[in-house]
Write an enzyme that holds these catalytic residues in place. Structure first.
Site, PDB file in Angstrom:
ATOM      1  N   GLU A   1      -0.817 -11.570  11.266  1.00 22.62           N
ATOM      2  CA  GLU A   1      -2.116 -10.870  11.039  1.00 22.62           C
ATOM      3  C   GLU A   1      -2.930 -11.960  11.375  1.00 22.62           C
ATOM      4  O   GLU A   1      -3.116 -11.170  12.527  1.00 22.62           O
ATOM      5  CB  GLU A   1      -1.770 -10.749   9.883  1.00 22.62           C
ATOM      6  CG  GLU A   1      -2.986  -9.595   9.960  1.00 22.62           C
ATOM      7  CD  GLU A   1      -3.201  -8.767   8.313  1.00 22.62           C
ATOM      8  OE1 GLU A   1      -2.384  -9.772   7.192  1.00 22.62           O
ATOM      9  OE2 GLU A   1      -4.506  -8.585   7.946  1.00 22.62           O
TER      10      GLU A   1
ATOM     11  N   GLU B   1      -4.523 -22.751  15.347  1.00 23.98           N
ATOM     12  CA  GLU B   1      -5.951 -23.631  14.779  1.00 23.98           C
ATOM     13  C   GLU B   1      -7.160 -24.212  15.586  1.00 23.98           C
ATOM     14  O   GLU B   1      -8.506 -23.667  15.020  1.00 23.98           O
ATOM     15  CB  GLU B   1      -5.359 -24.170  13.225  1.00 23.98           C
ATOM     16  CG  GLU B   1      -6.455 -24.880  13.094  1.00 23.98           C
ATOM     17  CD  GLU B   1      -6.708 -26.374  11.239  1.00 23.98           C
ATOM     18  OE1 GLU B   1      -5.122 -26.472  11.696  1.00 23.98           O
ATOM     19  OE2 GLU B   1      -6.695 -25.795  10.828  1.00 23.98           O
TER      20      GLU B   1
ATOM     21  N   TRP C   1     -15.936  -6.966   2.586  1.00 22.03           N
ATOM     22  CA  TRP C   1     -15.612  -7.201   2.648  1.00 22.03           C
ATOM     23  C   TRP C   1     -14.924  -9.107   2.103  1.00 22.03           C
ATOM     24  O   TRP C   1     -13.937  -9.447   1.730  1.00 22.03           O
ATOM     25  CB  TRP C   1     -14.446  -7.860   4.377  1.00 22.03           C
ATOM     26  CG  TRP C   1     -14.122  -5.784   4.742  1.00 22.03           C
ATOM     27  CD1 TRP C   1     -13.855  -5.784   5.441  1.00 22.03           C
ATOM     28  CD2 TRP C   1     -13.079  -5.309   4.017  1.00 22.03           C
ATOM     29  NE1 TRP C   1     -14.115  -4.692   5.496  1.00 22.03           N
ATOM     30  CE2 TRP C   1     -12.973  -3.938   5.033  1.00 22.03           C
ATOM     31  CE3 TRP C   1     -11.959  -5.620   3.228  1.00 22.03           C
ATOM     32  CZ2 TRP C   1     -12.119  -3.123   4.720  1.00 22.03           C
ATOM     33  CZ3 TRP C   1     -10.496  -4.507   2.665  1.00 22.03           C
ATOM     34  CH2 TRP C   1     -11.279  -3.366   3.922  1.00 22.03           C
TER      35      TRP C   1
ATOM     36  N   GLU D   1      -8.227  -3.556  -2.711  1.00 21.60           N
ATOM     37  CA  GLU D   1      -8.547  -2.040  -1.544  1.00 21.60           C
ATOM     38  C   GLU D   1      -7.945  -1.076  -1.795  1.00 21.60           C
ATOM     39  O   GLU D   1      -7.234  -0.538  -0.837  1.00 21.60           O
ATOM     40  CB  GLU D   1      -7.559  -2.833  -0.023  1.00 21.60           C
ATOM     41  CG  GLU D   1      -7.866  -4.427  -0.158  1.00 21.60           C
ATOM     42  CD  GLU D   1      -7.371  -5.063   0.803  1.00 21.60           C
ATOM     43  OE1 GLU D   1      -6.225  -4.841   0.794  1.00 21.60           O
ATOM     44  OE2 GLU D   1      -8.123  -6.297   1.792  1.00 21.60           O
TER      45      GLU D   1
ATOM     46  N   ASN E   1       1.032  -1.141  -0.004  1.00 24.68           N
ATOM     47  CA  ASN E   1       0.099  -0.715  -0.247  1.00 24.68           C
ATOM     48  C   ASN E   1       1.139   1.230  -0.176  1.00 24.68           C
ATOM     49  O   ASN E   1       1.511   1.337   1.272  1.00 24.68           O
ATOM     50  CB  ASN E   1      -0.719   0.313   1.505  1.00 24.68           C
ATOM     51  CG  ASN E   1      -1.739  -1.361   0.778  1.00 24.68           C
ATOM     52  OD1 ASN E   1      -2.711  -1.412   0.188  1.00 24.68           O
ATOM     53  ND2 ASN E   1      -2.515  -2.036   2.628  1.00 24.68           N
TER      54      ASN E   1
ATOM     55  N   ASP F   1      -7.407 -14.690   2.514  1.00 27.91           N
ATOM     56  CA  ASP F   1      -6.305 -13.802   3.224  1.00 27.91           C
ATOM     57  C   ASP F   1      -5.463 -13.958   4.199  1.00 27.91           C
ATOM     58  O   ASP F   1      -5.362 -14.015   5.759  1.00 27.91           O
ATOM     59  CB  ASP F   1      -6.385 -12.719   3.333  1.00 27.91           C
ATOM     60  CG  ASP F   1      -5.483 -11.458   3.251  1.00 27.91           C
ATOM     61  OD1 ASP F   1      -4.217 -11.860   2.954  1.00 27.91           O
ATOM     62  OD2 ASP F   1      -6.098 -10.365   3.971  1.00 27.91           O
TER      63      ASP F   1
END
Lengths: 668, 668
Positions: free
Chosen positions: B389, B499, B529, B282, B199, B361
Site C-alpha cells: 500500500e 525509502e 487523518w 475508521e 472492513n 500505518d
C-alpha cells in the site's frame, strides 16, 4: 417516489395577473402554451378565457394578429412601442396598458410567451414596456450522464440530486419534472438546452443513434416551452457509433457519416438545436489524433447541421492536462488563445466557439478570457457555470449574478470600450445547476443563480442587485418585504464573501483535487493539471507577464495587457493571477499580501456567522422545509469557511513567518 | 477465462527431490496431500510410490509411525534429531539422510507437510536438519470484498488483480486458483488465512450466516494444505445479521447470538480458525457505541469461539480518524497504547490482540509499535503488510524481508534484550498481496514478499538476504547462478531504495490521499487523518517527546524512550518521526536535513536507473512474459521515483531556501 417539487419563483399566486378575462390568439405552437397558462391561472384565481377580443381585459397576441386589433387602445400602444423600438427581432415583446385593459404583443409566439411571463413580474410599474433579448441564443448545458458514474453520479459536478433527464442508463420514462423545469426556463427566457454531459461516455453516444426516439420525447416536452434541444456528441462517434475506422474530419466517409447522422436527428427532432463538442480536452477524442486542427473538426459537423438550421457549439476548453509542473514556461491560461486565435476566419458560419469566461476554469475570480476578443471573425459564445463546482457546490450561498455581470459588461475590446456582451454573437451558455432535488438546486437560494442566468443572458446590462430582488420578491414575497430585504442582504455580497475566505487575490485552485470541495492549498501544486500558485518561503503567485513570465498578458488587447502586467495598475483582486510577489508585497489596499489573507479570511468567517444569524431571524416566515434546508447548508458553510480560513492562514504563516498585525492567533 | 498461472517458487523441476522410490505413511488428513505431491513428482520426473518402507529411498512419515521404523538408519537419525531438539512441538519436522536414503519425519501431519516442502529446498546441504516454527500461528489476512468497491475493486489495497475467493458478489464457483494458492502457502508454512476484508461490508456479513456453505467450500480447499480459515466479522453482526436491536457486548442476547453463530460456523467448518475484528476503527462499528471497552468487545466473541478451539484476532488499529489538524497535542501514534495498555489482563485467553508493526500505518519507516511491549498479560500478534500500500503498490520493487526482520528482531522489551518475536505469542499476521493476476502478485518480484513472510513467520531470526536468495534460486534457478545473483543484487536493498526517494527520515505519509500512490507532500497535512509533518519555512517533523511534544516517547520502555527523545541518540532514520527540527539540523550522518533529502532522493533515482539496466541484462534469460512485466513495472518505478525526487526536493527548497551543497539544479 419523487419528492414534491418546489415552485421556485413561480408560486401559485404569481399568476394572478393572468386571472381576468383573457383573450389569447396568434400563430405558432407556443400560443397553445400561453393559453394553457391563462386557463390554469383563471381556474386558480378567477377570470376566464374570452373569445371576443373586444370583451377581454387582457389580450395576449402575436404581432400578426395584433395588427388586426389595432383599434384596441392597449394593443395600439403596444404596437407603437414595438415600432418605436427599432428593427424587428425574434422573441421581442411589448406590454402596454390602457385604463383597465392590458395588451401583450409578441413579435412571434416566442415573444408572446416571454411577454406573458414578463407580465407576471410586471406588477404595473410602467404603462408601456418593450423588450428584446440581447442574444438570440440563451442556452443551458447539462452535464448529465445516462449511466451513473461511480464518483460523479448522474450529473457531473452536480449538487442537486440526480439527472432530470436520465435514470438507470436510459431516458426517464416520466418526464414530468422536465416539463416543470422547462416552464421555469421559459419564464426566464432560456431557449436552448443541451441535455447530456460534454464528457460523452459510451451510453450517451447512442443518443445520436439507437436512442433518438427517446431524445425526441425530451424535445417534445421542451418544444412546448420554446426550448430547442441540443446534444453533446463524441467526436469519435463515426467510429464508436458508425463503425468507421476513422473519425478524421477530412475523410469523406466521416463527412458523409455526420451528414447522415444529422439527417436522422432532424427526422426525429425537426427543431433540433445542434451539437455541443468537447474535443481534444481532458481525454475526449478530437481532430488532433488525425493531425487536423479544430477548424477542420468543427466544420465537418457544422456542414452536416447547417442545411437543417443547426449549429455546433465547439468548446474552446482545450489545454494540456498532462502538463509537467516542473515546466514553468507552459501556461494553461494561454492555451485557448494559442489554439484558437490562429484559426480565426476558418470556421464555418454555423460554428459557435464556446469560451469559458475565464482563462482557467470557473474559479471564484479570474480575468476575462482574452479569447473572447481574439477571434473577431468567429461566432463566439461565453460559457458561465451555474453549478457551483468551485464556488461552494450549493452548500455555500454564492449569488453569482455580480460575477457574471462583471464578465458580460467588461470592456475587453477596442481599448476597453467594447464589452464582452457585444462580442458574443453566439450568445450566452450556462452549465446548469439543477437536478431531482426537491428545491431544484440543492441549496434553495441557488435558484437565484438560475434566475439570474436567464435575466443576464436576456439583458447583460441588467443590474444584478435588481435581478436578485426580483427573484427574491417572486420567490418569497412580495408581501413580506422584510423577508425579501433579508434574503437580498444575505446574498448581494455572497460571491465576495465566498472569495474572501477561499483562494485569495485571483490565485485560484486551492481546492481538494477530484471533488473540488474545501481547501487543499497545495492540492494541485505538483499535478499535471496546469493550476499552480508557486508559493514558497518568499512569495506566491504566477508571473504571466511578457517580460519575465509566461507572456499570457500579451494575449490581451490594450489597455489590459499593460494594465495587468504593471504591478502599479494590476487590480488587487487579480494580483496573484498575473504576478509572483513577495509575501510582504503591499497591495493598493495598503495591506500586505499576508495581512490581506489574514484579514479577509477572518472577516469572511465573521460574515458567514452573520448569515447564520440573519437566516435564523426568518424562522417561521418562510416555509419550514426551505428554512431547514438553508439552515443546514449555512451550518456547513460556517464549518467549511472556518476550515478554509484556518488552512489558508496557517499555510501563509508557515511559509511567510509573518504574524498578524493585529496579534490574532494563527494556528501554527 | 483466467490467464495461466505462474508457478512462483514451485516450478515443475522443484519437485525432483520427491522423484524416487517414496514411501509415505502416517496419520492425519495431510498425509494424503503429501502422497499426492509425491505421486505427481514421480509421474513428472520418474520414481514411484513404494509400499514397503525398507525398499524405499525416501521415507515421508509422521512421528507415530516413524517410531515403528526406527530400525531404518535414516529414520533413526531423524528421530534422534527430534529427541535432541527438546520438547515436542506441533508442526515440527526432521530431515535426515543415511547413505542414499532420506527420511522426513513430521511431529504430526502438518510437520510432515512442512518437512516435505523443506526437502524440496534442502538440496542436500546438511545431513540432518530439524526445524520447529517460532510461532504456532502464521496467518495471512485478505482484504477481499465480495462486492467490487467502486474505488478499491474486489481487493482493498490490492494490486494483483481480483479476489481469489470472491467474484460478482459471491464465493467463486471455481476455487482452482485457491487450491494452487494454498499449496504455495503450505510450502512456506502459512497455516491460517482470513478470507475477507477487515472492513466488512453488507455482503460479507452474510458469510457468517446464509453463506456458510460457501465458506465451507473454501475451508475444504484450504484444509487439504493444512490451513485454517478465518472470517473477518462486523461487530454489528447481531444487529445486521441477527436482527437484534443492539450489539452491546454485555447484553445477554448478544452473547447468546455470538455463541449460536459460532456453533453454526463450527457445524459447517469444524476446524474454523476464528474471527478477525476491526472495531471502532475508521468507521467500523465497535463496543464504544455502547459505552463498553475493547476488552468487553473482544471477550464476548472469544467466549463464543473458545469451546470450539477458535480465537479472536482483535485489531489494535483504533484511533481518531476525525482528528482536528489544528490540535497539535493529539497524536495518532499514541492511540493504540492509550486504548489498549489499560486493558492489559482483562482479555480472555482466546483473544489475540493484533498490532500493526508500527504506531501509524505500514509506512516505509516507522519505529516498532510500543503496544507490543505494553500488554504483557495479553496474547499479542504482530501485523505486517505484504500488499505494498505504502511501498510502491507492486509497481515498485520493494523487498520487505529486511524491514520485517528489523521489526521481529528489534529488542523492544527488558531494556532492549527481548526481541519482538518473543513478545508475540499470538504469532505473525500479514496482509496478503495476491490476487487473480497471472503472476499472483502483480509485480512478479513481489512474490518474494509472500515467500519471505512465510519464512520469517516460521523463523523470525532468519537472514532476510538468505531468504531472498532461497526464493530467487527456487524461482529462477538454481541452474543460472548469474540470474539469481542479479535478482538478489536488485532486490536486497530495494526497501532502502524505496525509502531513499520517498518520505524521508521516518516522517511518513507524503502520499496522495485516497489511493496512496505517488507523492503529495502536503496531501494529508490539513486532513482529519492524524498524519502530519508540520513543515514550515523553519523546519519539519513531529515532536513526540515528553518534554515539549505529544509524549509518545513515554510509551516506550527504556532504553528506547530516552534514546528516541534525545536528539543525540535518536537514529537518523526516525528523526522526523520523533522530532521537529530546523531544516539545517545536522544528522549523525553529518548531513543537514535538507542535504539529506537532496542526496538520498537524487541517489535513489540513480539506483532505480541501475535497476532498469540490471534487469535489461536478463532479457532472454528469464521467461519472456515475466521479463516484460518486470520491465514495464521498472519503467513506471523509474518515472515515479523521479516524481518523488522532484516533488520532495522542490518542496524542501521552497520551504527552506537552502540550495544543494553540490550545486545540482533543483526545480524551483
Amino acid at each position: 417516489m419523487p419528492s414534491p417539487i418546489h415552485a421556485a419563483w413561480l408560486p401559485e399566486d404569481a399568476t394572478t395577473a393572468l386571472a381576468t378575462a383573457v383573450h389569447v390568439s396568434g400563430t405558432g405552437p407556443l400560443v397553445a402554451t400561453v393559453s394553457d397558462e391563462a386557463r390554469a391561472a383563471t381556474r386558480l384565481h378567477g377570470g376566464h378565457l374570452e373569445p371576443d377580443p373586444t370583451a377581454a381585459r387582457l389580450l395576449l397576441l402575436t404581432l400578426d394578429l395584433a395588427r388586426a386589433l389595432a383599434g384596441e387602445p392597449a394593443v395600439a400602444r403596444a404596437l407603437e412601442a414595438l415600432d418605436d423600438d427599432g428593427p424587428s427581432c425574434p422573441e421581442r415583446y411589448a406590454i402596454a396598458r390602457d385604463g383597465d385593459r392590458t395588451a401583450v404583443v409578441g413579435e412571434d409566439d416566442h415573444g408572446l410567451l416571454h411577454g406573458t411571463f414578463a407580465l407576471l413580474r410586471h406588477r404595473g410599474e410602467e404603462d408601456v414596456v418593450v423588450r428584446r433579448p440581447a442574444h438570440r441564443s440563451r442556452m443551458l448545458d447539462h452535464w448529465d450522464n445516462m449511466v451513473s458514474h461511480p464518483v460523479m453520479g448522474t450529473v457531473e459536478r452536480g449538487y442537486a440530486g440526480d439527472s432530470l433527464f436520465f435514470a438507470d442508463g436510459d431516458v426517464r420514462a416520466d418526464l414530468g419534472r422536465v416539463a416543470g423545469y422547462a416552464r421555469l426556463l421559459a419564464s426566464i427566457g432560456v431557449n436552448r438546452v443541451a441535455v447530456n454531459n460534454v464528457n460523452v461516455h459510451r451510453a450517451e453516444t447512442e443518443l445520436l443513434g439507437p436512442r433518438l426516439a427517446d431524445v425526441a420525447r425530451i424535445a417534445d416536452v421542451l418544444r412546448r416551452w420554446g426550448i430547442r434541444l441540443h446534444l453533446s456528441v463524441s467526436f469519435a462517434s463515426p467510429i464508436v457509433l458508425g463503425g468507421l475506422s476513422t473519425a478524421d474530419p477530412l475523410a469523406e466517409e466521416v463527412a458523409r457519416w455526420w451528414t447522415e447522422a444529422a439527417g436522422r436527428v432532424y427526422a426525429a427532432v425537426p427543431d433540433f438545436g445542434g451539437f455541443v463538442v468537447k474535443a481534444d480536452s481532458e481525454g475526449q477524442p478530437g481532430p488532433f489524433a488525425y493531425g487536423r486542427d479544430h477548424a477542420d473538426g468543427a466544420n465537418v459537423l457544422a456542414r452536416a447541421l447547417a442545411p437543417h438550421g443547426g449549429v455546433v457549439h465547439w468548446r474552446a476548453f482545450v489545454y494540456d492536462h498532462r502538463q509537467d509542473w516542473r515546466d514553468r514556461s507552459t501556461d494553461r491560461a494561454r492555451a485557448a488563445s494559442d489554439h484558437f486565435a490562429p484559426l480565426d476566419g476558418r470556421f464555418e458560419p454555423d460554428v459557435v466557439l464556446q469560451v469559458k469566461h475565464g482563462p482557467i476554469d470557473f474559479q471564484v475570480r479570474e480575468p476575462v478570457s482574452p479569447v473572447l476578443a481574439a477571434v473577431p471573425a468567429t461566432t463566439v459564445a461565453v460559457e458561465l457555470q451555474l453549478t457551483q463546482e468551485y464556488t461552494g457546490q450549493q452548500r455555500h450561498v454564492c449569488y453569482l449574478g455580480p460575477a457574471w455581470s462583471e464578465v458580460l459588461t467588461f470592456g475587453l475590446a477596442e481599448r476597453g470600450t467594447r464589452p464582452v456582451h457585444e462580442l458574443v454573437a453566439g450568445g450566452v451558455v450556462g452549465v446548469a445547476n439543477v437536478g431531482t432535488d426537491e428545491f431544484w438546486t440543492g441549496h434553495p437560494l441557488a435558484q437565484a443563480n438560475l434566475f439570474a442566468f436567464g435575466a443576464l443572458a436576456w439583458d447583460p446590462t441588467a443590474d444584478p442587485d435588481a435581478v436578485l430582488r426580483e427573484w427574491a420578491a417572486a420567490t418569497f414575497g412580495p408581501d413580506d418585504e422584510d423577508v425579501v430585504d433579508t434574503v437580498c442582504a444575505m446574498m448581494t455580497d455572497s460571491w465576495a464573501t465566498y472569495e474572501s475566505y477561499t483562494a485569495p487575490l485571483g490565485v485560484g485552485f486551492m481546492v481538494r483535487p477530484g471533488h473540488h470541495y474545501g481547501p487543499d492549498v497545495d492540492g494541485y501544486e505538483y499535478t499535471p493539471w496546469g493550476t499552480y500558485h508557486f508559493a514558497d518561503r518568499d512569495g506566491i503567485g504566477v508571473d504571466r507577464t511578457r517580460a519575465t513570465g509566461t507572456g499570457f498578458t500579451g494575449q490581451y488587447p490594450s489597455p489590459w495587457r499593460e494594465r495587468y502586467e504593471d504591478l502599479a495598475s494590476c487590480p488587487d483582486e487579480l494580483l496573484l493571477f498575473f504576478h509572483h510577489v513577495p509575501w510582504t508585497h503591499r497591495l493598493h489596499s495598503g495591506r500586505t499580501v499576508v495581512q490581506h489573507v489574514y484579514d479577509t479570511h477572518l472577516a469572511g468567517v465573521e460574515r458567514v456567522e452573520e448569515l447564520v444569524r440573519q437566516w435564523a431571524g426568518l424562522e417561521g416566515r418562510v416555509e419550514a422545509d426551505l428554512f431547514a434546508r438553508v439552515q443546514e447548508r449555512l451550518a456547513e458553510q460556517r464549518r467549511s469557511a472556518q476550515e478554509w480560513c484556518d488552512q489558508l492562514c496557517t499555510y501563509v504563516w508557515r511559509h511567510s513567518g509573518v504574524p498578524d498585525e493585529h496579534g490574532r492567533p494563527i494556528h501554527p
